[in-house]
Design an enzyme around this catalytic site. Structure first.
Site, PDB file in Angstrom:
ATOM      1  N   CYS A 178       0.935  -1.237   0.122  1.00 18.42           N
ATOM      2  CA  CYS A 178       0.025   0.198   0.069  1.00 18.42           C
ATOM      3  C   CYS A 178       0.883   1.401  -0.121  1.00 18.42           C
ATOM      4  O   CYS A 178       2.060   1.125   0.615  1.00 18.42           O
ATOM      5  CB  CYS A 178      -0.753   0.007   1.215  1.00 18.42           C
ATOM      6  SG  CYS A 178      -1.817  -1.494   1.471  1.00 18.42           S
ATOM      7  N   ARG A 197       5.440  -0.195  -6.295  1.00 20.86           N
ATOM      8  CA  ARG A 197       4.980  -1.168  -5.202  1.00 20.86           C
ATOM      9  C   ARG A 197       4.395  -2.050  -5.179  1.00 20.86           C
ATOM     10  O   ARG A 197       4.236  -2.925  -4.468  1.00 20.86           O
ATOM     11  CB  ARG A 197       4.599   0.097  -3.813  1.00 20.86           C
ATOM     12  CG  ARG A 197       5.710   1.070  -3.416  1.00 20.86           C
ATOM     13  CD  ARG A 197       5.033   2.122  -2.640  1.00 20.86           C
ATOM     14  NE  ARG A 197       4.671   1.561  -1.463  1.00 20.86           N
ATOM     15  CZ  ARG A 197       5.483   1.903  -0.352  1.00 20.86           C
ATOM     16  NH1 ARG A 197       6.440   2.314  -0.468  1.00 20.86           N
ATOM     17  NH2 ARG A 197       5.327   1.220   0.843  1.00 20.86           N
ATOM     18  N   GLU A 203      10.292 -14.783 -11.251  1.00 20.81           N
ATOM     19  CA  GLU A 203       9.401 -13.627 -10.742  1.00 20.81           C
ATOM     20  C   GLU A 203       8.749 -12.663 -11.785  1.00 20.81           C
ATOM     21  O   GLU A 203       7.867 -12.116 -11.898  1.00 20.81           O
ATOM     22  CB  GLU A 203       9.895 -12.915  -9.604  1.00 20.81           C
ATOM     23  CG  GLU A 203      11.184 -12.095  -9.850  1.00 20.81           C
ATOM     24  CD  GLU A 203      11.584 -11.221  -8.575  1.00 20.81           C
ATOM     25  OE1 GLU A 203      10.826 -10.820  -7.770  1.00 20.81           O
ATOM     26  OE2 GLU A 203      12.767 -11.155  -8.811  1.00 20.81           O
ATOM     27  N   LYS A 259       6.862  -4.433  -3.884  1.00 17.81           N
ATOM     28  CA  LYS A 259       7.923  -4.124  -3.723  1.00 17.81           C
ATOM     29  C   LYS A 259       8.573  -4.090  -2.311  1.00 17.81           C
ATOM     30  O   LYS A 259       9.745  -4.416  -1.916  1.00 17.81           O
ATOM     31  CB  LYS A 259       8.069  -2.728  -4.153  1.00 17.81           C
ATOM     32  CG  LYS A 259       9.482  -2.084  -4.228  1.00 17.81           C
ATOM     33  CD  LYS A 259      10.317  -3.019  -5.270  1.00 17.81           C
ATOM     34  CE  LYS A 259      12.041  -2.371  -5.018  1.00 17.81           C
ATOM     35  NZ  LYS A 259      13.085  -3.632  -5.438  1.00 17.81           N
TER      36      LYS A 259
HETATM   37  C1  F6R Z   1      13.148 -10.236  -5.662  1.00 17.31           C
HETATM   38  C2  F6R Z   1      12.824  -9.294  -4.506  1.00 17.31           C
HETATM   39  C3  F6R Z   1      12.357  -9.692  -3.145  1.00 17.31           C
HETATM   40  C4  F6R Z   1      13.230  -8.853  -2.270  1.00 17.31           C
HETATM   41  C5  F6R Z   1      12.371  -9.342  -0.602  1.00 17.31           C
HETATM   42  C6  F6R Z   1      13.067  -8.625   0.291  1.00 17.31           C
HETATM   43  O1  F6R Z   1      13.429  -9.535  -6.632  1.00 17.31           O
HETATM   44  O2  F6R Z   1      12.825  -8.188  -4.572  1.00 17.31           O
HETATM   45  O3  F6R Z   1      12.631 -11.103  -3.033  1.00 17.31           O
HETATM   46  O4  F6R Z   1      14.359  -9.030  -2.350  1.00 17.31           O
HETATM   47  O5  F6R Z   1      11.222  -9.215  -0.630  1.00 17.31           O
HETATM   48  O6  F6R Z   1      12.725  -7.158   0.150  1.00 17.31           O
HETATM   49  P1  F6R Z   1      14.004  -6.254   1.036  1.00 17.31           P
HETATM   50  O7  F6R Z   1      15.096  -6.250   0.570  1.00 17.31           O
HETATM   51  O8  F6R Z   1      13.176  -4.907   0.620  1.00 17.31           O
HETATM   52  O9  F6R Z   1      13.795  -6.658   2.496  1.00 17.31           O
END
Ligand code: F6R
Length: 613
Positions: A2, A27, A493, A608
């Protein structure tokens, strides 16, 4: 996940709200909405789907274009399906209050029952609608919107970042935070709120992050922060908003992901800048606030993270053992938080997160603190919750990562962990000479990446051959094992192709049964200790007719016996070879997804920043 945006000023609010929502599209979300306040009351429009669907809803049923105050939201469903009735903003039944909310209200069922017993009628299945009711209930006695909001929040358990508007004060926005980011800023007689500083890029020079337990009252050009529970005024520091103009735009690339892949040399330069001490063969990481005695007394390191950050963490755990001789292990953050792990004295927990908001990683940080670990963070988003709660840590300085699939954050995480391992190593057992060699290897990273980027067309041509596949394997050994896991994750993904990353030696313990002429294997085989053995594994794949794409060192002709599809990486030490290899994998995944016509920057079902468990 969100997103919240809000504006109060002298200019029209709607264009600011819509452009803020667009900035947060990366996001991931399933519906969007806005509410503007004017003399005529609160006008709210919501739509399922992208912000363009909201544009259409506004075109069909316009709101007061001269309204100068409003709030907006992009929703990623948690309670209640993606539907107009569940989209935010939510209004109180009499339309006097409108609320947007990020987070999850844990006691929403009890709150709903209470509100219903007092005659309230709900129009959505969301937990968030209860907030609009509760604030409205408090409004008459409280005498002001901020007081009503703070009183309502005393009854709320769970997490929230909220923005509230009310017809009583048509130029005010009240915001509050517990566990979900809220950032505010002012410029030229206007005030802004967002859940993500990227939404305010170009609008304000500096931003102020609320802490958990803070509420703020925004008026045009000014704001006041107070404690939700105590009511006392609170001062929070301002942070410069250092997004370069265009940082949240595509800059001529077809997708944010491609732009970010090509930004990686610069991202790495920014990450390394000023941190490598060539002469002493070590690194300077002031944000860790660790003295040599503390580093020398470490008995173990636990690295924790989720997803791509987890794979970077695995790479880092290898480096901690290799350079610093400290026993190091990687653990999935969700596992760490729930399995009651043993944290020995003098253990450092290194948490990694691009967003700095990932719920499981944050919970692991809190659990490690409870258990007495020395908690360090490596985050990209400045002022993010994990960075602030860890207290000690370093930032990646990779710039905003907009594409949902992580790219530049991974590379910078590998570099940051490498610098940390170097520092720990030099404090313990690494010679100056060995330290200098590692410094040189780290300094070479941007050029290693450039060498792969220059093969973009060739990688696109290879991708074309395999874009029709349904399954793929990625194999590697040593530092190439995390690279294999990351390559498979990138491919699945964004292209929705089933892909698995395996240790090259593990393939024959089961997955080799799946290989045939339709299942490509991407073999990571740069020069290094695992090279010859991985060549043997390639041979095993070819014996099952599986086509092979090799990522190998320039000048290494051995792989040509098995495949013509070879991406070349420059010669480099084993420890840094995963960086150019992963860039080749990113481009491969990108082109496969592009050829399959998938929405690369916003893959289905993905967000994201994953702020729910
Ligand atoms: C894959 C991806 C996710 C993030 C995961 C952790 O491309 O982006 O696997 O790596 O959700 O996110 P962060 O690094 O923001 O804790």
């Amino acid at each position: 996940m969100c997103g919240i945006i809000g504006f109060t000023g002298r200019a029209a609010a709607l264009p600011v709200l819509l452009s803020g929502l667009r900035r947060m599209e990366y996001r991931g979300y399933d519906s969007a909405g806005v509410a503007v306040v004017s003399a005529g009351g609160i006008q709210c429009r919501r739509a399922v789907g992208k912000v363009s669907a909201l544009d259409a809803a506004l075109a069909a049923d316009p709101v007061d274009a001269s309204a100068t105050c409003g709030i907006g939201h992009t929703r990623w469903a948690t309670h209640g399906a993606p539907a107009v009735r569940n989209a935010h903003p939510h209004l109180s039944p009499d339309g006097r209050v409108a609320v947007v909310h990020n987070g999850i209200i844990d006691n929403y069922a009890a709150l709903r029952e209470g509100i219903k017993s007092r005659g309230g009628v709900f129009r959505s299945e969301t937990d968030s609608e209860a907030l609009a009711h509760l604030i409205r209930e408090k409004l008459d006695d409280a005498g002001s919107l901020i007081e009503a909001t703070c009183r309502a929040l005393q009854n709320v358990e769970g997490t929230y970042g909220i923005a509230v508007v009310c017809t009583d004060a048509p130029d005010e926005i009240v915001v509050a935070r517990k566990g979900s980011p809220v950032v505010i800023g002012t410029a030229d007689g206007a005030s802004f709120v967002a859940s993500d500083a990227a939404a305010l890029a170009g609008r304000t020079q500096s931003v102020t992050f609320l802490d958990d337990g803070d509420a703020a009252l925004l008026k045009p050009g000014s704001f006041e922060i107070r404690s939700i529970s105590a009511g006392a005024a609170v001062v929070r520091p301002a942070t410069p908003l250092d997004f370069a103009p265009g940082a949240v735009e595509k800059g001529g690339f077809e997708h944010f992901m491609l732009k970010e892949i090509f930004e990686q040399p610069e991202a790495l330069e920014n990450c390394l800048r000023g941190r490598l001490l060539s002469e002493d063969g070590t690194a300077k990481l002031s944000g860790l606030h660790l003295d040599a005695r503390e580093i020398a007394s470490l008995s173990g390191i636990v690295v924790t993270a989720c997803g791509t950050s987890y794979y970077a963490g695995l790479h880092g755990a290898y480096a901690f053992e290799q350079f610093a001789g400290i026993p190091a292990r990687i653990e999935q953050a969700a596992e760490f938080r729930y399995r009651n792990p043993i944290v020995a004295p003098d253990t450092a927990l290194v948490s990694l997160s691009q967003s700095g908001e990932t719920a499981d990683t944050l919970a692991a940080v809190r659990e490690a603190k409870r258990k007495g670990a020395l908690v360090l963070s490596i985050c990209n988003v400045v002022g993010s919750t994990i960075a602030r709660e860890a207290g000690r840590g370093i930032y990646l300085h990779a710039g905003p990562e907009i594409g949902v699939a992580s790219t530049k954050a991974f590379l910078c995480q590998v570099a940051a962990l490498g610098m940390m391992a170097l520092l720990f190593g030099r404090t313990r057992r690494l010679s100056c000479e060995d330290g200098r060699a590692i410094v040189s290897a780290l300094e070479a990273l941007p050029d290693l990446v450039r060498a792969v980027l220059s093969q973009n067309d060739k990688i696109a041509a290879i991708a074309e051959k395999y874009a029709g596949a349904r399954d793929a394997f990625f194999i590697g050994r040593g530092y190439q094992y995390p690279a294999a896991l990351e390559g498979a994750l990138k491919l699945k993904e964004i292209s929705y192709l089933h892909a698995e990353g395996y240790h090259a030696a593990e393939l024959k313990h089961g997955p080799i049964a799946l290989l045939d002429e339709n299942v490509p294997v991407v073999a990571l085989v740069p020069q290094g200790p695992g090279h010859d053995k991985t060549l043997g594994n390639i041979q095993e794949c070819r014996a099952r007719n599986a086509p092979v794409v090799a990522i190998a060192t320039e000048g290494d002709s051995a792989v040509e016996a098995f495949t013509a599809d070879v991406v070349r990486v420059p010669p480099c030490p084993e420890f840094t070879a995963a960086v150019p290899v992963v860039v080749a994998e990113q481009l491969f995944a990108y082109h496969v997804a592009r050829l399959r016509g998938e929405p690369i920057d916003q893959p289905r079902n993905l967000a994201k920043s994953v702020t729910v468990e």
